[in-house]
Write a protein that holds these residues in place. Structure first.
Motif, PDB file in Angstrom:
ATOM      1  N   GLY A  21      10.326  -7.865  -1.344  1.00 29.20           N
ATOM      2  CA  GLY A  21       9.105  -7.228  -1.008  1.00 29.20           C
ATOM      3  C   GLY A  21       8.609  -5.874  -0.747  1.00 29.20           C
ATOM      4  N   TRP A  22       9.854  -5.573   0.520  1.00 33.93           N
ATOM      5  CA  TRP A  22       8.979  -3.896   0.563  1.00 33.93           C
ATOM      6  C   TRP A  22      10.476  -2.981   1.273  1.00 33.93           C
ATOM      7  CZ3 TRP A  22       4.308  -2.829   3.203  1.00 33.93           C
ATOM      8  CH2 TRP A  22       4.116  -3.726   3.137  1.00 33.93           C
ATOM      9  N   GLU A  23       9.749  -1.380  -0.137  1.00 35.06           N
ATOM     10  CA  GLU A  23      11.419  -0.771   0.118  1.00 35.06           C
ATOM     11  C   GLU A  23      10.446   0.245   1.570  1.00 35.06           C
ATOM     12  OE1 GLU A  23      11.236   0.288  -4.598  1.00 35.06           O
ATOM     13  OE2 GLU A  23       9.765   1.334  -3.090  1.00 35.06           O
ATOM     14  N   HIS A  24      11.538   0.532   2.769  1.00 31.54           N
ATOM     15  CA  HIS A  24      10.980   0.922   3.854  1.00 31.54           C
ATOM     16  C   HIS A  24      12.364   2.266   4.051  1.00 31.54           C
ATOM     17  CE1 HIS A  24      12.961   0.731   8.259  1.00 31.54           C
ATOM     18  NE2 HIS A  24      11.902   1.450   7.942  1.00 31.54           N
ATOM     19  N   TRP A  74       6.683   2.685   3.909  1.00 32.83           N
ATOM     20  CA  TRP A  74       6.976   1.496   3.530  1.00 32.83           C
ATOM     21  C   TRP A  74       5.768   1.522   2.283  1.00 32.83           C
ATOM     22  CZ3 TRP A  74       9.207  -2.390   6.479  1.00 32.83           C
ATOM     23  CH2 TRP A  74       8.874  -2.008   7.380  1.00 32.83           C
ATOM     24  N   ARG A  75       6.235   0.688   1.493  1.00 36.95           N
ATOM     25  CA  ARG A  75       6.080   0.566   0.038  1.00 36.95           C
ATOM     26  C   ARG A  75       6.203  -0.805  -0.265  1.00 36.95           C
ATOM     27  NH1 ARG A  75       5.761   0.084  -5.550  1.00 36.95           N
ATOM     28  NH2 ARG A  75       8.021   0.553  -5.635  1.00 36.95           N
ATOM     29  N   PRO A  76       5.288  -1.811  -0.062  1.00 32.54           N
ATOM     30  CA  PRO A  76       4.935  -3.029  -0.813  1.00 32.54           C
ATOM     31  C   PRO A  76       5.540  -3.238  -2.481  1.00 32.54           C
ATOM     32  CG  PRO A  76       2.754  -2.371  -1.168  1.00 32.54           C
ATOM     33  CD  PRO A  76       3.547  -1.529  -0.368  1.00 32.54           C
ATOM     34  N   THR A  77       6.605  -4.095  -2.583  1.00 36.92           N
ATOM     35  CA  THR A  77       7.029  -3.708  -3.760  1.00 36.92           C
ATOM     36  C   THR A  77       6.014  -5.035  -5.058  1.00 36.92           C
ATOM     37  OG1 THR A  77       8.896  -5.065  -3.829  1.00 36.92           O
ATOM     38  CG2 THR A  77       8.782  -2.989  -3.504  1.00 36.92           C
ATOM     39  N   HIS A  78       5.495  -5.345  -4.945  1.00 34.69           N
ATOM     40  CA  HIS A  78       4.893  -6.411  -5.322  1.00 34.69           C
ATOM     41  C   HIS A  78       3.053  -6.244  -5.864  1.00 34.69           C
ATOM     42  CE1 HIS A  78       8.433  -8.531  -5.842  1.00 34.69           C
ATOM     43  NE2 HIS A  78       7.914  -9.041  -4.766  1.00 34.69           N
ATOM     44  N   ARG A  79       2.802  -5.314  -5.135  1.00 36.20           N
ATOM     45  CA  ARG A  79       1.496  -5.383  -5.388  1.00 36.20           C
ATOM     46  C   ARG A  79       0.472  -3.295  -4.244  1.00 36.20           C
ATOM     47  NH1 ARG A  79      -0.212  -8.296  -0.031  1.00 36.20           N
ATOM     48  NH2 ARG A  79       1.181  -9.721  -0.756  1.00 36.20           N
ATOM     49  N   ILE A  81      -1.189  -0.426  -3.076  1.00 36.49           N
ATOM     50  CA  ILE A  81      -1.340  -0.694  -1.949  1.00 36.49           C
ATOM     51  C   ILE A  81      -2.987   0.039  -2.254  1.00 36.49           C
ATOM     52  CG2 ILE A  81      -1.861   1.319   0.269  1.00 36.49           C
ATOM     53  CD1 ILE A  81       1.455   1.286  -0.212  1.00 36.49           C
TER      54      ILE A  81
END
Length: 111
Positions: A21-24, A74-79, A81
């Motif tokens: 769920g995250w790119e970091h 951080w970047r969420p992958t399913h929604r 920001i």
């Protein structure tokens, strides 16, 4: 982990991970926290210029600090920001010099 020469002359240690769920991306230097220009440089290495990523300031009870001079992107992958409207940040269309003159005029008028 790898090392790149940053835009301000400092070596940047960078590690990137994809988690559920995250790119970091973690960014550190040997003597200080990375500055804004360096974080923007790294953001553009890993993401498109039109993608929104974030640095977080979590509740103090959830702090994890394993490295004194490390910051994270951080970047969420399913929604997406959520972002405030650009006008909440500053005057849209003015560069830094123009904004400084505009704010100086506004301050002089208010006095």
């Amino acid at each position: 982990m790898f090392v790149v020469q940053g835009p301000c002359g400092c070596e940047l240690r960078i590690s990137g991970l994809i988690r559920p769920g995250w790119e970091h991306v973690a960014v550190s230097t040997s003597r200080r926290c990375p500055n804004w220009e360096e974080m923007c440089f790294v953001k553009d290495l890993f993401w498109d210029e039109e993608e929104c990523v974030m640095q977080l300031h979590p509740p103090h009870s959830q702090y994890v600090n394993n490295s004194r001079y490390c910051l994270h992107l951080w970047r969420p992958t399913h929604r997406d920001i959520p972002m405030p409207p650009p006008g909440f940040v500053g005057v849209v269309g003015l560069g830094p010099s123009e904004a400084a003159m505009w704010f100086a005029r506004m301050s002089a008028t208010a006095s």
